[in-house]
Design a protein around this motif. Structure first.
Motif, PDB file in Angstrom:
ATOM      1  N   SER A 328       0.946  -1.211   0.081  1.00  0.00           N
ATOM      2  CA  SER A 328      -0.491  -0.184  -0.137  1.00  0.00           C
ATOM      3  C   SER A 328       1.358   0.946  -0.108  1.00  0.00           C
ATOM      4  N   SER A 329       2.265   0.483   0.118  1.00  0.00           N
ATOM      5  CA  SER A 329       3.105   2.319   1.008  1.00  0.00           C
ATOM      6  C   SER A 329       3.780   2.816  -0.798  1.00  0.00           C
ATOM      7  N   HIS A 330       3.821   1.931  -2.061  1.00  0.00           N
ATOM      8  CA  HIS A 330       3.815   2.404  -3.082  1.00  0.00           C
ATOM      9  C   HIS A 330       3.463   3.745  -3.974  1.00  0.00           C
ATOM     10  N   SER A 331       2.050   3.803  -3.731  1.00  0.00           N
ATOM     11  CA  SER A 331       1.510   4.797  -3.920  1.00  0.00           C
ATOM     12  C   SER A 331       1.800   6.446  -3.524  1.00  0.00           C
ATOM     13  N   ARG A 332       2.610   6.004  -2.254  1.00  0.00           N
ATOM     14  CA  ARG A 332       2.169   6.642  -1.191  1.00  0.00           C
ATOM     15  C   ARG A 332       3.792   7.742  -1.180  1.00  0.00           C
ATOM     16  N   MET A 333       5.170   6.747  -1.481  1.00  0.00           N
ATOM     17  CA  MET A 333       6.651   7.001  -0.953  1.00  0.00           C
ATOM     18  C   MET A 333       7.047   7.365  -1.917  1.00  0.00           C
ATOM     19  N   HIS A 334       8.547   7.518  -2.144  1.00  0.00           N
ATOM     20  CA  HIS A 334       8.627   8.001  -2.995  1.00  0.00           C
ATOM     21  C   HIS A 334      10.327   6.964  -3.129  1.00  0.00           C
ATOM     22  N   ASP A 335      10.405   6.328  -1.977  1.00  0.00           N
ATOM     23  CA  ASP A 335      11.625   4.915  -1.300  1.00  0.00           C
ATOM     24  C   ASP A 335      10.563   4.284  -0.761  1.00  0.00           C
ATOM     25  N   HIS A 336      10.892   2.497  -0.145  1.00  0.00           N
ATOM     26  CA  HIS A 336      10.251   2.030   0.769  1.00  0.00           C
ATOM     27  C   HIS A 336      11.306   0.910   1.001  1.00  0.00           C
ATOM     28  N   ILE A 337      10.995   0.419   2.572  1.00  0.00           N
ATOM     29  CA  ILE A 337      11.761  -0.544   2.620  1.00  0.00           C
ATOM     30  C   ILE A 337      10.772  -1.881   2.394  1.00  0.00           C
ATOM     31  N   ILE A 338      12.274  -2.777   2.151  1.00  0.00           N
ATOM     32  CA  ILE A 338      11.679  -4.300   1.922  1.00  0.00           C
ATOM     33  C   ILE A 338      12.224  -4.889   2.793  1.00  0.00           C
ATOM     34  N   ASN A 339      11.011  -5.967   3.571  1.00  0.00           N
ATOM     35  CA  ASN A 339      11.672  -6.660   4.445  1.00  0.00           C
ATOM     36  C   ASN A 339      11.245  -8.572   4.527  1.00  0.00           C
ATOM     37  N   ILE A 340      12.263  -8.723   4.091  1.00  0.00           N
ATOM     38  CA  ILE A 340      13.337  -9.956   4.261  1.00  0.00           C
ATOM     39  C   ILE A 340      13.246 -11.304   4.614  1.00  0.00           C
ATOM     40  N   GLU A 497       0.156   2.245   8.677  1.00  0.00           N
ATOM     41  CA  GLU A 497      -0.692   2.484   7.397  1.00  0.00           C
ATOM     42  C   GLU A 497      -1.013   4.094   8.043  1.00  0.00           C
ATOM     43  N   GLY A 498       0.092   4.603   7.384  1.00  0.00           N
ATOM     44  CA  GLY A 498       0.557   6.200   7.360  1.00  0.00           C
ATOM     45  C   GLY A 498       1.230   6.269   8.354  1.00  0.00           C
ATOM     46  N   ASN A 499       0.321   7.693   9.354  1.00  0.00           N
ATOM     47  CA  ASN A 499       0.004   7.865  10.572  1.00  0.00           C
ATOM     48  C   ASN A 499       0.031   6.846  12.162  1.00  0.00           C
ATOM     49  N   GLU A 527      -6.810 -19.886  26.000  1.00  0.00           N
ATOM     50  CA  GLU A 527      -8.393 -19.461  24.896  1.00  0.00           C
ATOM     51  C   GLU A 527      -7.677 -18.218  24.737  1.00  0.00           C
ATOM     52  N   VAL A 528      -7.815 -17.372  24.181  1.00  0.00           N
ATOM     53  CA  VAL A 528      -7.842 -15.579  24.057  1.00  0.00           C
ATOM     54  C   VAL A 528      -8.351 -15.267  23.418  1.00  0.00           C
ATOM     55  N   SER A 529      -8.840 -13.964  24.006  1.00  0.00           N
ATOM     56  CA  SER A 529      -9.249 -13.047  23.183  1.00  0.00           C
ATOM     57  C   SER A 529      -8.845 -11.860  22.838  1.00  0.00           C
ATOM     58  N   TYR A 530      -9.069 -11.472  22.026  1.00  0.00           N
ATOM     59  CA  TYR A 530      -8.195 -10.140  20.861  1.00  0.00           C
ATOM     60  C   TYR A 530      -9.387  -9.091  20.842  1.00  0.00           C
ATOM     61  N   SER A 531      -8.061  -7.673  20.490  1.00  0.00           N
ATOM     62  CA  SER A 531      -8.703  -6.382  20.740  1.00  0.00           C
ATOM     63  C   SER A 531      -7.188  -5.366  20.021  1.00  0.00           C
ATOM     64  N   ILE A 532      -8.615  -4.699  19.289  1.00  0.00           N
ATOM     65  CA  ILE A 532      -7.454  -3.177  18.651  1.00  0.00           C
ATOM     66  C   ILE A 532      -6.999  -2.425  18.961  1.00  0.00           C
ATOM     67  N   GLU A 533      -6.072  -1.932  18.878  1.00  0.00           N
ATOM     68  CA  GLU A 533      -5.640  -0.716  19.859  1.00  0.00           C
ATOM     69  C   GLU A 533      -5.376   0.024  18.700  1.00  0.00           C
ATOM     70  N   ILE A 534      -5.405   1.748  18.375  1.00  0.00           N
ATOM     71  CA  ILE A 534      -4.461   2.284  17.143  1.00  0.00           C
ATOM     72  C   ILE A 534      -4.280   3.587  18.331  1.00  0.00           C
ATOM     73  N   LEU A 535      -3.307   3.594  17.635  1.00  0.00           N
ATOM     74  CA  LEU A 535      -1.955   4.715  17.924  1.00  0.00           C
ATOM     75  C   LEU A 535      -1.323   5.494  16.728  1.00  0.00           C
ATOM     76  N   ASN A 536      -2.135   6.584  16.861  1.00  0.00           N
ATOM     77  CA  ASN A 536      -2.227   8.320  16.040  1.00  0.00           C
ATOM     78  C   ASN A 536      -1.408   8.856  16.412  1.00  0.00           C
ATOM     79  N   PHE A 537      -0.136   8.867  15.268  1.00  0.00           N
ATOM     80  CA  PHE A 537       1.340  10.009  15.372  1.00  0.00           C
ATOM     81  C   PHE A 537       1.289  11.084  15.449  1.00  0.00           C
ATOM     82  N   GLU A 538      -0.301  11.850  15.019  1.00  0.00           N
ATOM     83  CA  GLU A 538      -1.177  12.493  14.293  1.00  0.00           C
ATOM     84  C   GLU A 538      -0.633  14.601  15.320  1.00  0.00           C
TER      85      GLU A 538
END
Length: 538
Positions: A328-340, A497-499, A527-538
């Motif tokens: 998703s970052s291809h259209s947003r960045m001039h360059d990006h890191i590839i993680n292998i 994703e973004g910030n 048995e595990v319960s999951y949740s999503i936390e959003i950290l907004n760097f703006e």
């Protein structure tokens, strides 16, 4: 007789509006150089929000989004960009209240797919794929978060799926109808409305490889997808062909055209692949990275370059390699890191094993194609690979991990986020480690410019590979600035994703015994319960 000499008009004699218009045709790097010409031009550039914003976009490796308009002036966009970058540097963020995922699953069962902030959950006992997207409902940095949910209902066996939010595309590999000459169909759906065919799909359904290939021998967990622009690719590893031999088959479609596809079936194995651009594919096997050109698609794929991986000591070997590329970052960045991500095993249990995450810039790989051609000429299956010592040491950076707590490194652009520490012994809250590989930021940091806050510069080789699995030293290039969050998270996965950083957090809610061996303590699952936390760097 006196001659009238024509007046000489210098660049700085032009009206300011014309000069700014001329300078607006330069990119950010050229504008930064133009600032060094003289005081007047420097002042002119610094006084223009448009020109200064163009420099900032290059400096921070970003592109303008959204476009300027009544609600987003150039000045406000520039201010927002700078504020978010400072927030990343200081590890300061606004955190939403955790959003509980309304399904309890076993921790030993991999049921999640992440992409662009969307979580796909396999609800197998209900024959459906559920999509969850956490959204901040109050833009004034409040803790208010909602969970958007939608489903894809299916009949029969669970399909192999992947999705691309940037394309609003859901692709599913399903069993072909009885009597067909091929074993599997690939269907293209709308991600937002999974019951509908994607409106831009050339065909609702396309054929995969022939039925002569024995799909019964295929391990579904090893099948991998990649979606980029008009292309969709699927790797079928270790399938049994008509001659009784195992082979790896990579099939690529232009999903917006009808019946346009190509199969790559090389002599070497294929462990994984990813699209780097709309013309270049990165393929990896147990010895090297390979670049293929799509210029003549669908008639042929052309091998353009080969790069060796670091050699391993006997008896170690690369067993699993995954390219974790933030498409998703291809259209947003001039360059990006590839993680292998490379998982390494010995041949016996007594041999150590481990996981190494290797970072390399996409643009570096693209530029090294020319270096390869100058040295070896046109690439072919029989041509040599560029030795690791001539590219890997200078252009890569590696990090160690553990097989039981796989290298959780998530990349967006030139920034990477990961959990710090291991969870092998027992799950414990861990801080986040933020690594900034932006070369402009690194150069300024080394020069002492700006405020350092709680950051540190990492240079040189931090991994000693001489006494363990590797015959060659790992890469020590790509210096970076490291920041550690004060807060710790009990999380199992990340998405950037973004910030925004989305943390998949978990908590133990019980233990389940095996229905077949209820008294065996080794068959108890958490048995595990999951949740999503959003950290907004703006």
């Amino acid at each position: 007789m006196n001659q009238v000499r024509p007046a000489t008009l210098g660049l700085l004699d032009l009206p300011v509006e014309i000069l700014v218009y001329i300078l607006s045709h330069l990119d950010g790097y050229e504008l930064a150089r133009a600032r060094r010409v003289c005081h007047d031009i420097r002042h002119m550039i610094d006084s223009s929000s448009e020109l200064s914003y163009s420099i900032d976009l290059k400096y921070f490796n970003s592109t303008p989004d959204p476009s300027p308009g009544p609600d987003h002036t150039v000045s406000s966009l520039r201010k927002s960009l700078q504020q978010s970058e400072f927030a990343w540097q200081k590890a300061e963020y606004f955190k939403s209240n955790p959003v509980s995922i309304p399904y309890t699953v076993h921790i030993t069962h991999k049921v999640f797919m992440w992409s662009c902030g969307i979580l796909a959950l396999d609800v197998r006992n209900e024959n459906r794929l559920k999509f969850l997207q956490a959204q901040v409902t109050d833009l004034d940095h409040s803790n208010s978060t909602s969970l958007r949910e939608w489903d894809y209902q299916f009949d029969g066996e669970f399909p192999l799926c992947d999705f691309s939010p940037t394309q609003n595309l859901l692709v599913c590999l399903v069993r072909a109808s009885t009597g067909e000459s091929h074993a599997r169909d690939l269907i293209f759906r709308s991600l937002s409305e999974p019951d509908e065919v994607h409106p831009e799909a050339g065909s609702a359904v396309v054929k995969t490889i022939d039925k002569e290939v024995n799909f019964e021998s295929l391990d579904p967990s090893t099948v991998s997808f990649s979606i980029f622009g008009n292309y969709c690719g699927i790797l079928f590893p270790d399938v049994l062909n008509a001659d009784g031999y195992l082979e790896d088959i990579l099939q690529i479609w232009n999903w917006k055209s009808k019946d346009v596809s190509l199969c790559l079936n090389p002599d070497h194995e294929i462990l994984h692949f990813s699209f780097l651009t709309d013309e270049i594919i990165l393929v990896v096997n147990s010895e090297e990275l390979l670049l293929y050109s799509l210029v003549d698609f669908p008639n042929a794929l052309h091998l353009t370059a080969k790069f060796s991986l670091p050699a391993l000591r006997t008896p170690f070997e690369y067993k699993e390699i995954r390219i974790k590329d933030s498409i998703s970052s291809h259209s947003r960045m001039h360059d990006h890191i590839i993680n292998i991500n490379m998982k390494i095993f010995g041949r016996r249990r007594s041999h150590a094993s481990g996981c190494v995450a290797m970072y390399v810039e996409r643009n570096t790989l693209l530029e090294l194609q020319s270096a390869y051609t100058r040295r070896y000429g046109k690439a072919s299956d029989s041509s040599p690979s560029l030795p690791w010592s001539e590219w890997g040491l200078k252009y890569t950076r590696s990090f160690r991990g553990d097989l039981d707590d796989s290298c959780k490194n998530v990349v967006f652009g030139l920034r990477a986020v990961s959990f710090l520490g291991s969870q092998i012994m027992e799950p414990l809250p861990r801080p986040l480690c933020i690594r900034d590989f932006n070369p402009h930021r690194v150069a300024d940091f080394k020069a002492g410019n700006g405020i350092r806050w709680n950051q540190r510069l990492i240079e040189g080789n931090l991994l000693d590979s001489s006494a363990d699995m590797f015959l060659e030293p790992l890469g020590s290039g790509l210096p970076y600035i490291e920041t550690i969050t004060e807060e710790k998270f009990l999380g199992s996965d990340l998405m950037v994703e973004g910030n925004k950083v989305m943390v998949l957090s978990f908590d133990f809610v019980g233990r389940l015994k095996s229905p077949t061996i209820p008294d065996d303590p080794h068959t108890v699952e958490n048995e595990v319960s999951y949740s999503i936390e959003i950290l907004n760097f703006e």
